[in-house]
Design an enzyme around this catalytic site. Structure first.
Site, PDB file in Angstrom:
ATOM      1  N   GLU A  83       0.867  -1.197   0.000  1.00  0.00           N
ATOM      2  CA  GLU A  83       0.000   0.000   0.000  1.00  0.00           C
ATOM      3  C   GLU A  83       0.895   1.236   0.000  1.00  0.00           C
ATOM      4  O   GLU A  83       1.995   1.204   0.573  1.00  0.00           O
ATOM      5  CB  GLU A  83      -0.913  -0.028   1.246  1.00  0.00           C
ATOM      6  CG  GLU A  83      -1.846   1.150   1.437  1.00  0.00           C
ATOM      7  CD  GLU A  83      -2.737   1.449   0.243  1.00  0.00           C
ATOM      8  OE1 GLU A  83      -2.455   2.444  -0.437  1.00  0.00           O
ATOM      9  OE2 GLU A  83      -3.705   0.696  -0.015  1.00  0.00           O
ATOM     10  N   ASP A 133      -8.631   1.332  -7.324  1.00  0.00           N
ATOM     11  CA  ASP A 133      -9.216   2.617  -7.758  1.00  0.00           C
ATOM     12  C   ASP A 133      -9.781   2.468  -9.166  1.00  0.00           C
ATOM     13  O   ASP A 133      -9.044   2.076 -10.078  1.00  0.00           O
ATOM     14  CB  ASP A 133      -8.139   3.707  -7.748  1.00  0.00           C
ATOM     15  CG  ASP A 133      -7.583   3.932  -6.359  1.00  0.00           C
ATOM     16  OD1 ASP A 133      -8.293   4.508  -5.523  1.00  0.00           O
ATOM     17  OD2 ASP A 133      -6.437   3.497  -6.101  1.00  0.00           O
ATOM     18  N   THR A 204     -14.872  -4.500   2.905  1.00  0.00           N
ATOM     19  CA  THR A 204     -13.873  -3.451   3.170  1.00  0.00           C
ATOM     20  C   THR A 204     -14.544  -2.077   3.197  1.00  0.00           C
ATOM     21  O   THR A 204     -15.718  -1.932   2.844  1.00  0.00           O
ATOM     22  CB  THR A 204     -12.793  -3.439   2.068  1.00  0.00           C
ATOM     23  OG1 THR A 204     -13.405  -2.991   0.857  1.00  0.00           O
ATOM     24  CG2 THR A 204     -12.152  -4.791   1.867  1.00  0.00           C
TER      25      THR A 204
HETATM   26  C1  LIG Z   1     -10.030   2.267  -3.642  1.00  0.00           C
HETATM   27  S1  LIG Z   1      -8.777   1.876  -2.464  1.00  0.00           S
HETATM   28  C2  LIG Z   1      -9.290   0.299  -1.809  1.00  0.00           C
HETATM   29  C3  LIG Z   1      -8.642  -0.003  -0.487  1.00  0.00           C
HETATM   30  C4  LIG Z   1      -9.055  -1.321   0.169  1.00  0.00           C
HETATM   31  N1  LIG Z   1      -8.607  -2.467  -0.594  1.00  0.00           N
HETATM   32  C5  LIG Z   1     -10.545  -1.384   0.397  1.00  0.00           C
HETATM   33  O1  LIG Z   1     -11.204  -2.190  -0.295  1.00  0.00           O
HETATM   34  O2  LIG Z   1     -11.042  -0.648   1.244  1.00  0.00           O
HETATM   35  C6  LIG Z   1      -7.417   1.437  -3.491  1.00  0.00           C
HETATM   36  C7  LIG Z   1      -6.106   1.446  -2.738  1.00  0.00           C
HETATM   37  O3  LIG Z   1      -5.072   0.997  -3.599  1.00  0.00           O
HETATM   38  C8  LIG Z   1      -3.894   1.732  -3.322  1.00  0.00           C
HETATM   39  N2  LIG Z   1      -3.056   1.664  -4.520  1.00  0.00           N
HETATM   40  C9  LIG Z   1      -3.379   2.045  -5.773  1.00  0.00           C
HETATM   41  N3  LIG Z   1      -2.380   1.814  -6.619  1.00  0.00           N
HETATM   42  C10 LIG Z   1      -1.376   1.262  -5.880  1.00  0.00           C
HETATM   43  C11 LIG Z   1      -0.072   0.819  -6.197  1.00  0.00           C
HETATM   44  N4  LIG Z   1       0.402   0.881  -7.437  1.00  0.00           N
HETATM   45  N5  LIG Z   1       0.683   0.319  -5.203  1.00  0.00           N
HETATM   46  C12 LIG Z   1       0.205   0.232  -3.936  1.00  0.00           C
HETATM   47  N6  LIG Z   1      -1.023   0.652  -3.575  1.00  0.00           N
HETATM   48  C13 LIG Z   1      -1.810   1.158  -4.540  1.00  0.00           C
HETATM   49  C14 LIG Z   1      -4.401   3.139  -2.992  1.00  0.00           C
HETATM   50  O4  LIG Z   1      -3.482   3.863  -2.207  1.00  0.00           O
HETATM   51  C15 LIG Z   1      -5.689   2.835  -2.243  1.00  0.00           C
HETATM   52  O5  LIG Z   1      -5.507   2.792  -0.864  1.00  0.00           O
END
Ligand SMILES: C[S@@+](CC[C@H](N)C(=O)[O-])C[C@H]1O[C@@H](n2cnc3c(N)ncnc32)[C@H](O)[C@@H]1O
Length: 229
Positions: A83, A133, A204
């Site tokens: 993350e 995302d 989540t």
């Molecule tokens: C929409 S959130 C979902 C978080 C969690 N999985 C949930 O369902 O509540 C997407 C997460 O992916 C992380 N993220 C996106 N691209 C990433 C990357 N390349 N490496 C690590 N984390 C990433 C973002 O920081 C964000 O916290």
């Protein structure tokens, strides 16, 4: 994939987000125990966990709810969470300590770089990507994590008959994901289209937000085929 291309477009924009005292303390006191610093060198799961259990990778764990719940129920499996959102890393570290979990390690860095540099080939039994995302605007689609270049990078890291499990609340992204994964001969959709909700996947924070907006939740499960190599 050359490294310039990998670095071109990120799948995230780092959110500032306020940190609680708990998260600050966890980052200060627990990173040395449960975090793995980013390095341009392969890591060994055997050395890190001191066992030969299967290892599972979660990408973008957010605040880590799913990570801790799954790991707590499966003490005989190893989990690596990646993350970039620092408060989420702090939260997960504090939960690991609170629940006395021995089977989670955390990497705070871009997953694309981590997978490229640190994860050995044929090492992962499963990969979890819960609510990546969705980048809904067309001009932002290039930011989506799930795209051909990323899947091409990920596939060799998964063991034969291992799996890739993705969930999303954004219907057009769900369609895009199934289409993207479907282009890879090494992968097979375990279901006709979408998976049924897998009971061990905890709800989540992002899933809750999606449900509040009446979004459908889509679970997508692809197995890596046996190559026999
Ligand atoms: C929409 S959130 C979902 C978080 C969690 N999985 C949930 O369902 O509540 C997407 C997460 O992916 C992380 N993220 C996106 N691209 C990433 C990357 N390349 N490496 C690590 N984390 C990433 C973002 O920081 C964000 O916290």
């Amino acid at each position: 994939m050359n490294s310039d291309k990998r670095r071109e477009i990120k799948s995230f924009v780092k959110r500032k987000g306020r940190m609680s005292k708990l998260q600050i303390n966890a980052l200060r006191n627990l990173s040395g125990i449960f975090s793995i610093p980013f390095q341009e060198k392969l890591i060994s799961f055997h050395k890190i966990f001191q066992n030969k259990n299967n290892t599972f990778l979660e990408i973008g764990f957010g605040m880590g709810q799913a990570t801790v719940e799954i790991a707590e129920k499966n003490p005989d499996k190893n989990y690596i969470g990646i993350e970039v959102h620092t408060p989420g890393v702090g939260k997960l570290l504090s939960e690991i300590e609170l629940r006395e979990l021995k089977n989670i390690r955390v990497i705070e860095y871009d997953a694309v770089e981590v997978i490229h540099h640190m994860i050995p080939d044929n090492s992962l039994q499963g990969v979890h990507i819960f609510f990546p995302d969705p980048w809904p605007k067309k001009k932002h689609h290039k930011r989506r994590l799930i795209k051909d270049s990323f899947i091409r990078l990920l596939i060799p890291k998964i063991k034969d008959e291992g799996y890739l499990y993705i969930a999303t609340d954004w219907e057009p992204y769900a369609e895009w994901i199934v289409e993207t994964l479907g282009r890879f001969n090494e992968l097979a959709n375990k279901y006709d289209l979408y998976a049924e909700h897998i009971p061990w996947r905890p709800v989540t924070a992002f899933e809750k937000k999606g449900k509040n907006k009446n979004h459908l939740i889509r679970d997508i499960w692809f197995d890596k085929k046996k190559t026999g190599l």
